[in-house]
Write a protein that holds these residues in place. Structure first.
Motif, PDB file in Angstrom:
ATOM      1  N   UNK A 274       1.031  -1.169  -0.002  1.00  0.00           N
ATOM      2  CA  UNK A 274       0.132  -0.202  -0.155  1.00  0.00           C
ATOM      3  C   UNK A 274       0.738   1.225  -0.014  1.00  0.00           C
ATOM      4  N   UNK A 275       2.024   1.112   0.346  1.00  0.00           N
ATOM      5  CA  UNK A 275       3.072   2.404   0.528  1.00  0.00           C
ATOM      6  C   UNK A 275       3.277   2.949  -0.831  1.00  0.00           C
ATOM      7  N   UNK A 276       2.990   2.290  -1.858  1.00  0.00           N
ATOM      8  CA  UNK A 276       3.190   2.447  -3.068  1.00  0.00           C
ATOM      9  C   UNK A 276       1.965   2.838  -3.954  1.00  0.00           C
ATOM     10  N   UNK A 277       0.976   3.077  -3.340  1.00  0.00           N
ATOM     11  CA  UNK A 277      -0.459   3.575  -4.128  1.00  0.00           C
ATOM     12  C   UNK A 277      -0.145   4.887  -4.549  1.00  0.00           C
TER      13      UNK A 277
ATOM     14  N   UNK B  74      10.012   0.549   3.220  1.00  0.00           N
ATOM     15  CA  UNK B  74      10.428   1.132   4.376  1.00  0.00           C
ATOM     16  C   UNK B  74      12.028   1.005   4.191  1.00  0.00           C
ATOM     17  N   UNK B  75      12.552  -0.005   3.947  1.00  0.00           N
ATOM     18  CA  UNK B  75      14.118  -0.119   3.778  1.00  0.00           C
ATOM     19  C   UNK B  75      14.511   0.253   2.573  1.00  0.00           C
ATOM     20  N   UNK B  76      13.872   0.294   1.398  1.00  0.00           N
ATOM     21  CA  UNK B  76      14.298   0.879   0.020  1.00  0.00           C
ATOM     22  C   UNK B  76      14.206   2.185  -0.302  1.00  0.00           C
ATOM     23  N   UNK B  77      13.038   2.809   0.047  1.00  0.00           N
ATOM     24  CA  UNK B  77      12.495   4.120  -0.422  1.00  0.00           C
ATOM     25  C   UNK B  77      12.739   5.096   0.521  1.00  0.00           C
ATOM     26  N   UNK B  78      12.732   6.431   0.262  1.00  0.00           N
ATOM     27  CA  UNK B  78      12.829   7.488   1.180  1.00  0.00           C
ATOM     28  C   UNK B  78      14.370   7.482   1.615  1.00  0.00           C
TER      29      UNK B  78
ATOM     30  N   UNK C 133      20.965   1.932  -1.781  1.00  0.00           N
ATOM     31  CA  UNK C 133      20.617   0.761  -1.311  1.00  0.00           C
ATOM     32  C   UNK C 133      20.957  -0.257  -2.380  1.00  0.00           C
ATOM     33  N   UNK C 134      21.232  -1.455  -1.716  1.00  0.00           N
ATOM     34  CA  UNK C 134      21.685  -2.590  -2.654  1.00  0.00           C
ATOM     35  C   UNK C 134      20.815  -4.010  -2.274  1.00  0.00           C
ATOM     36  N   UNK C 135      20.243  -4.633  -3.299  1.00  0.00           N
ATOM     37  CA  UNK C 135      19.565  -5.708  -2.821  1.00  0.00           C
ATOM     38  C   UNK C 135      20.012  -6.807  -3.404  1.00  0.00           C
ATOM     39  N   UNK C 136      20.487  -7.819  -2.498  1.00  0.00           N
ATOM     40  CA  UNK C 136      21.100  -8.941  -2.986  1.00  0.00           C
ATOM     41  C   UNK C 136      20.123 -10.234  -3.215  1.00  0.00           C
TER      42      UNK C 136
END
Length: 369
Positions: A32-35, A197-201, A159-162
């Motif tokens: 929902x945070x990406x609505x 929450x971890x990837x945005x802002x 941010x880096x996602x593995x």
């Protein structure tokens, strides 16, 4: 051009072919945070968006079932962003809460960042929030060895996602994490289940606390910790594959515990961009100036493009002075630090660095103080 009360944050999602960008994007879009988010992709036909398409217009803007929009980049990215701003202004779409730009796997992300930060009208309506890079744990090391674009994607990320860690050998994953940390010590490395929450802002403004968070944005403390942990070790990893692309990346942290005149800051940045701007992948900084010590100056640049500097209303918690973090590509070793020291009035120069600057009388004048 539509100018909202607060510029719309833009997140750039990058990563090499097969790393899992679209899988991550589909998962994020269900939150929902990406609505009220617009998703800009290079080629819609190459991306499998899981959401039900409820309306597709002839000009490449698609409304998804959850209220998000999906756009194809048929021309320049600036044109697509301008079109979205125009739609908001004319009421054809609701005001956006966020824009996500997914690059192609082979894309160098730096020109994308330049597009967002350079055009005056785009700067008025949008702000670069952060860069998320996706790295495949199975093929990541080989990809970094073979493709300079993949190294750039990691180097400029916030941010880096593995991904695919469950399919890779644990020792190989640990080595890849160490290699990523050497390339970009300021970017947290997160698992494949990381959420919005971890990837945005990732920007200077933290919506969770509704305040400016310089430490979270710069993450220069991570750079210092990494340098301390690796003191005396082989940074180039020549014992393995040489990692020739990795060796081209340098992260430089400039720290000064006193203010500088604004003219000195401007001259330093102008000279750096004019002499080695193409090698300056990304730059962030907060600066205390002599003219206005109570309101710090925030700078953010990509190559020769410098986002219009802004003054904060007040100093956030933490030390004052000058704190600048730069990620460079093929920059002459120690050039940035020595140039900064010269402008800051504490020159330290030796013959090799002076020889590298002989063709630039402005730089020599700076070193002479």
């Amino acid at each position: 051009m539509y100018t909202p009360a607060a510029p719309v944050p833009v997140t750039v999602l990058t990563g090499f072919l097969g790393a899992g960008k679209t899988t991550l994007l589909n998962r994020l879009l269900k939150d929902p945070a990406l609505t009220d988010t617009a998703v800009i992709i290079n080629e819609f036909g190459d991306v499998a968006i899981d959401h039900l398409l409820v309306e597709q217009s002839s000009d490449g803007v698609i409304e998804l079932s959850d209220g998000c929009l999906c756009c194809t980049v048929r021309g320049e990215l600036v044109d697509t962003l301008a079109d979205l701003a125009d739609r908001m202004q004319t009421g054809r779409i609701q005001p956006l809460r966020r824009v996500i730009v997914e690059t192609t796997g082979l894309a160098d992300p730096v020109p994308v960042l330049q597009s967002i930060m350079a055009h005056p009208a785009i700067v008025a309506a949008y702000r670069l929030d952060g860069v998320v890079a996706v790295v495949d744990a199975v093929n990541g090391a080989a990809t970094l060895d073979r493709h300079a674009e993949a190294v750039k994607q990691v180097a400029v990320a916030d941010r880096i996602v593995l991904t695919k860690t469950d399919l890779a050998d644990k020792a190989a994953v640990a080595e890849l994490r160490s290699r990523i940390a050497a390339l970009n010590p300021g970017a947290p490395v997160l698992g494949p289940d990381a959420g919005p929450a971890a990837l945005l802002d990732c920007g200077l403004y933290d919506p969770a606390t509704k305040s400016v968070d310089v430490a979270r944005w710069l993450r220069d403390e991570a750079l210092h910790a990494h340098a301390h942990d690796h003191h005396g070790h082989d940074h180039h990893h020549d014992h393995d594959h040489g990692h020739r692309h990795d060796e081209r990346i340098r992260t430089v942290s400039l720290v000064l515990d006193r203010p500088l005149p604004l003219a000195t800051v401007e001259n330093f940045l102008d000279l750096l961009r004019s002499t080695h701007g193409d090698q300056l992948l990304r730059m962030k900084g907060i600066i205390e100036t002599v003219e206005n010590r109570d309101r710090p100056l925030v700078i953010h640049g990509v190559q020769k493009v410098l986002h219009p500097p802004v003054r904060l209303e007040r100093w956030p918690e933490g030390p004052r002075g000058v704190r600048i973090v730069m990620i460079t590509l093929d920059m002459p070793q120690d050039y940035v630090r020595r140039l900064f020291d010269a402008f800051a009035g504490q020159p330290r120069i030796d013959t090799p660095d002076r020889a590298a600057l002989e063709d630039n009388p402005l730089a020599i004048a700076g070193f002479r103080g």
